[in-house]
Enzyme design. Structure first.
Site: not given
Length: 122
Positions: A108, A95
């Site tokens: 991440h 994201n």
């Protein structure tokens, strides 16, 4: 976030930097010299592991530009997580930005698997 340096230095206000430093507990499933992989505290699938660089980069776009070899390390570790969890198929999600659902401003990858995943996602 705007104007944030892309030098990989840890940030005192970053949840994931605190996990890397051992200041916040996490269920770590893998660790290398450059990455940490841990179980998500709000899993969206039977396997939901986050793979993060130990160095701080605010999102996948910054990571890919500032440290491409580290971005490759994240992908290798995503594969290793999938292998260890014996996933035949899985999804890797980065994201990038609040409109995409990023809530922790440290690059991440979400590794999701262990159930059927629909397309398109949410």
């Amino acid at each position: 976030m705007a104007g944030e340096q892309a030098d990989g230095a840890p940030r005192d206000d970053c949840l994931f930097c605190k996990i890397v430093a051992g200041q916040i507990p996490a269920t770590i499933v893998r660790e290398t010299t450059t990455t940490v992989a841990f179980r998500d505290i709000n899993p969206q699938a039977p396997t939901h592991v986050l793979v993060i660089p130990k160095a701080h980069y605010r999102d996948a776009a910054v990571l890919a530009t500032a440290a491409p070899s580290l971005a490759a390390d994240l992908l290798r570790e995503a594969q290793a997580v999938a292998d260890e969890d014996k996933l035949e198929s899985y999804r890797i999600v980065f994201n990038t930005g609040s409109g995409a659902g990023q809530t922790v401003w440290h690059a991440h990858a979400h590794i999701l698997g262990g159930r059927g995943l629909q397309w398109p996602p949410g």
